[in-house]
Design an enzyme around this catalytic site. Structure first.
Site, PDB file in Angstrom:
ATOM      1  N   TRP A  11      61.596  56.368  14.853  1.00  3.94           N
ATOM      2  CA  TRP A  11      60.823  55.131  14.898  1.00  3.94           C
ATOM      3  C   TRP A  11      60.407  54.733  16.305  1.00  3.94           C
ATOM      4  O   TRP A  11      59.543  53.880  16.479  1.00  3.94           O
ATOM      5  CB  TRP A  11      61.634  53.976  14.292  1.00  3.94           C
ATOM      6  CG  TRP A  11      63.043  53.860  14.820  1.00  3.94           C
ATOM      7  CD1 TRP A  11      64.182  54.315  14.220  1.00  3.94           C
ATOM      8  CD2 TRP A  11      63.464  53.267  16.059  1.00  3.94           C
ATOM      9  NE1 TRP A  11      65.279  54.051  15.017  1.00  3.94           N
ATOM     10  CE2 TRP A  11      64.863  53.401  16.139  1.00  3.94           C
ATOM     11  CE3 TRP A  11      62.782  52.638  17.099  1.00  3.94           C
ATOM     12  CZ2 TRP A  11      65.608  52.933  17.221  1.00  3.94           C
ATOM     13  CZ3 TRP A  11      63.510  52.167  18.187  1.00  3.94           C
ATOM     14  CH2 TRP A  11      64.908  52.320  18.230  1.00  3.94           C
ATOM     15  N   ASN A  12      61.029  55.317  17.356  1.00  5.82           N
ATOM     16  CA  ASN A  12      60.817  54.744  18.689  1.00  5.82           C
ATOM     17  C   ASN A  12      59.466  55.089  19.313  1.00  5.82           C
ATOM     18  O   ASN A  12      58.936  54.324  20.113  1.00  5.82           O
ATOM     19  CB  ASN A  12      61.969  55.128  19.632  1.00  5.82           C
ATOM     20  CG  ASN A  12      62.206  56.620  19.715  1.00  5.82           C
ATOM     21  OD1 ASN A  12      61.755  57.395  18.870  1.00  5.82           O
ATOM     22  ND2 ASN A  12      62.906  57.037  20.752  1.00  5.82           N
ATOM     23  N   ARG A  44      53.099  65.184  18.256  1.00  6.49           N
ATOM     24  CA  ARG A  44      53.815  66.264  18.939  1.00  6.49           C
ATOM     25  C   ARG A  44      54.279  67.347  17.967  1.00  6.49           C
ATOM     26  O   ARG A  44      54.442  68.501  18.343  1.00  6.49           O
ATOM     27  CB  ARG A  44      55.014  65.701  19.713  1.00  6.49           C
ATOM     28  CG  ARG A  44      55.601  66.689  20.710  1.00  6.49           C
ATOM     29  CD  ARG A  44      56.426  65.997  21.760  1.00  6.49           C
ATOM     30  NE  ARG A  44      57.754  65.646  21.297  1.00  6.49           N
ATOM     31  CZ  ARG A  44      58.661  65.003  22.033  1.00  6.49           C
ATOM     32  NH1 ARG A  44      58.354  64.616  23.263  1.00  6.49           N
ATOM     33  NH2 ARG A  44      59.853  64.717  21.559  1.00  6.49           N
ATOM     34  N   PRO A  61      58.055  60.048   8.099  1.00  7.01           N
ATOM     35  CA  PRO A  61      58.311  59.151   9.230  1.00  7.01           C
ATOM     36  C   PRO A  61      59.532  58.278   8.979  1.00  7.01           C
ATOM     37  O   PRO A  61      60.022  58.160   7.846  1.00  7.01           O
ATOM     38  CB  PRO A  61      57.033  58.309   9.290  1.00  7.01           C
ATOM     39  CG  PRO A  61      56.545  58.269   7.869  1.00  7.01           C
ATOM     40  CD  PRO A  61      56.925  59.593   7.264  1.00  7.01           C
ATOM     41  N   ALA A  62      60.019  57.652  10.033  1.00  4.30           N
ATOM     42  CA  ALA A  62      61.140  56.725   9.896  1.00  4.30           C
ATOM     43  C   ALA A  62      60.727  55.532   9.025  1.00  4.30           C
ATOM     44  O   ALA A  62      59.588  55.074   9.094  1.00  4.30           O
ATOM     45  CB  ALA A  62      61.580  56.231  11.275  1.00  4.30           C
ATOM     46  N   SER A 115      69.025  61.522  15.663  1.00  4.13           N
ATOM     47  CA  SER A 115      70.380  61.547  16.187  1.00  4.13           C
ATOM     48  C   SER A 115      71.037  62.908  15.989  1.00  4.13           C
ATOM     49  O   SER A 115      70.694  63.670  15.078  1.00  4.13           O
ATOM     50  CB  SER A 115      71.227  60.474  15.503  1.00  4.13           C
ATOM     51  OG  SER A 115      71.509  60.843  14.164  1.00  4.13           O
ATOM     52  N   GLU A 169      65.197  67.925  18.303  1.00  2.00           N
ATOM     53  CA  GLU A 169      65.328  67.144  19.520  1.00  2.00           C
ATOM     54  C   GLU A 169      66.252  65.997  19.168  1.00  2.00           C
ATOM     55  O   GLU A 169      65.873  65.087  18.427  1.00  2.00           O
ATOM     56  CB  GLU A 169      63.948  66.660  19.992  1.00  2.00           C
ATOM     57  CG  GLU A 169      63.956  66.101  21.406  1.00  2.00           C
ATOM     58  CD  GLU A 169      64.114  64.610  21.413  1.00  2.00           C
ATOM     59  OE1 GLU A 169      65.216  64.145  21.779  1.00  2.00           O
ATOM     60  OE2 GLU A 169      63.160  63.916  21.064  1.00  2.00           O
ATOM     61  N   CYS A 225      65.293  58.690  23.849  1.00  2.00           N
ATOM     62  CA  CYS A 225      66.322  59.705  24.064  1.00  2.00           C
ATOM     63  C   CYS A 225      66.373  60.136  25.516  1.00  2.00           C
ATOM     64  O   CYS A 225      67.394  60.640  25.985  1.00  2.00           O
ATOM     65  CB  CYS A 225      66.070  60.904  23.153  1.00  2.00           C
ATOM     66  SG  CYS A 225      64.419  61.604  23.351  1.00  2.00           S
ATOM     67  N   GLU A 239      59.381  71.308  22.356  1.00  2.00           N
ATOM     68  CA  GLU A 239      58.118  70.762  21.874  1.00  2.00           C
ATOM     69  C   GLU A 239      57.193  70.558  23.062  1.00  2.00           C
ATOM     70  O   GLU A 239      57.632  70.209  24.157  1.00  2.00           O
ATOM     71  CB  GLU A 239      58.348  69.435  21.141  1.00  2.00           C
ATOM     72  CG  GLU A 239      59.131  69.603  19.846  1.00  2.00           C
ATOM     73  CD  GLU A 239      59.266  68.307  19.070  1.00  2.00           C
ATOM     74  OE1 GLU A 239      58.975  68.305  17.867  1.00  2.00           O
ATOM     75  OE2 GLU A 239      59.672  67.286  19.664  1.00  2.00           O
TER      76      GLU A 239
END
Length: 479
Positions: free
Chosen positions: A151-152, A160, A176-177, A230, A251, A285, A459
């Protein structure tokens, strides 16, 4: 808020969830519901999988130039709609509009980059050592992919992953989140407008990730998983991929050290800290998590950083002049509150911030902590918030040992005016990326990813498309 279609995107059509379920999308600045979107279940996942599988042969056979042109057109459409997409992103995620506009440009660049890579997929030929056989090498799309985004950075994380998949000739399902589905749905609409054939991209928004994703990964028809999220969830997905040996790139979490040596230019170091810590309200991250500052400059660095952090304006991302928006939700804010409280209980000094404001929204002030105990929970927990925790060190060997004392290895930051030391420490850090005298490492032209429990694969950059391609070798005897 910009109006977007709120249905699932499957086989080139906008459809409701099979069971009619919907889920709310909240505004983190107010706590109010923005809208409801379709909440996919297992039946919808099967339909998306079928669409991707059916579209794969034709898409794999599409000319690389045709794939390139679709990405190029989508890049242009994204930039044309910068304000529209930025407002949408700010509404569902909270980041200030200036940052959201920056993300739109960043996201679009992945499509431009991979539009250029699509026509550069190469192979090779040669003579084998025995001299009697020729070797022909070709590169082929890995097949239908499942792409799971966080989501960030809701737009950039989509481009990407989607960009290299399209360039390589892979079809895909994007999940998606649940907090930020609107940016992904808008992106699907843009790609359809850019000419992407039906079934190549399918978007399933869902609050039931386990019910949707696990059958896809265990079913044998999805051949590639690309996940950002995560480490705990990444481990679970790797186990699910094992049954059918799904190719994976991941990632995962980070615990970035930010190292300031005694010879660092403190103006440069503080500027770098503001970027490495406060980009996206610290919800990244790549965010600096542990600030290791040489004892001789720690007080001055802390004072300057606190002054800069304290001057930032906190508020709704849509308001003029706001530097720091809300955190994503109440749970995210509660985590930050608990980590700060734990550090203070263990002796940390609050230089600025540290108190949750009253009123609606998931706001938390920019915070600087000094004299942080190495035993504090935020030393081995990804903070994901606007908190800079400062510890001191005395020598290079010590700080390298402490910086590497973590299961994560995504990124590190090093500030020094000594070239030898900068290169030596950069090479000594057990991370996939290093910012040397800079707080920003992300760039579509560079390979993004980590080591240890921060992930697998890369990526972006020239290698980003490799994750979506397989080699085929043909032996040709010459008599």
């Amino acid at each position: 808020m910009t109006e977007v279609l709120t249905q699932l995107f499957i086989g080139g059509a906008w459809v409701d969830a099979a069971d009619g379920a919907t889920m709310p999308v909240d505004d983190p600045a107010t706590g109010e519901i923005l809208c409801h979107v379709a909440d996919a279940g297992p039946k919808d996942a099967r339909l998306a999988e079928e669409a991707a599988v059916q579209a794969q042969p034709d898409w794999a056979g599409t000319a690389p130039r045709a794939r390139s042109e679709i990405l190029r057109r989508a890049h242009e459409l994204i930039l044309e709609r910068t304000d529209e997409l930025a407002h949408l992103m700010t509404s569902e995620m909270g980041k200030p509009l200036a940052e959201a506009r920056g993300e739109v440009a960043y996201a679009a660049e992945f499509f431009r980059w991979f539009s250029e890579e699509a026509v550069r997929i190469d192979g090779g030929c040669g003579t084998l050592p025995d001299g009697r056989n020729r070797m022909l090498l070709s590169r082929r799309p890995v097949g239908p992919c499942l792409l799971i985004t966080p989501w960030n950075f809701p737009l950039a994380m989509g481009t990407r992953k989607i960009g290299p998949a399209i360039a390589a000739g892979c079809t895909m399902i994007l999940k998606p989140a649940p907090q930020t589905p609107l940016s992904s749905l808008a992106l699907a609409g843009i790609l359809k407008e850019a000419g992407l054939p039906d079934g190549v991209l399918n978007v399933v928004t869902t609050s039931r990730a386990g019910e949707v994703c696990e059958p896809l990964l265990r079913g044998g028809r999805i051949r590639k998983l690309s996940f950002t999220g995560s480490t705990a969830v990444g481990r679970l997905l790797l186990a699910q991929c094992a049954d059918t040996v799904v190719r994976t790139s991941m990632e995962l979490g980070g615990n970035a050290p930010f190292i300031v040596f005694d010879d660092a230019d403190l103006d440069v170091a503080v500027d770098g800290a503001m970027v490495a810590k406060m980009r996206n309200m610290g919800e990244a991250c790549t965010a600096a998590n542990r600030f290791f500052v040489h004892r001789s400059v720690a007080d001055e660095f802390g004072r300057r950083l606190a002054e800069r952090m304290g001057a930032l304006v906190v508020g709704p991302g849509t308001r003029d002049g706001v530097d720091v928006g809300p955190l994503i939700d109440a749970a995210g804010r509660a985590k930050v509150e608990e980590l700060v409280a734990d550090a203070v209980e263990r002796g940390a000094q609050v230089l600025v911030g540290g108190r949750t404001p009253e009123g609606p929204g998931c706001f938390y002030p920019p915070t600087v902590l000094a004299d942080v105990s190495p035993e504090s929970r935020l030393m081995d927990t990804e903070i994901f918030g606007p908190v800079a925790a400062i510890l001191t060190f005395d020598d290079e060997d010590e700080v390298l040992r402490r910086a590497n004392d973590t299961p994560w290895g995504l990124v590190g930051y090093v500030f020094t005016q000594g070239l030898d030391r900068g290169l030596r420490v950069s090479e000594g850090l057990e991370v996939g990326m290093v910012g040397l005298n800079t707080g920003l490492v992300s760039n579509p032209a560079a390979p993004f990813g980590g080591v240890k429990q921060s992930g697998l694969g890369r990526e972006g950059g020239r290698v980003g498309i490799d994750e979506f391609l397989e080699y085929q070798y043909v032996a040709v005897p010459v008599r």
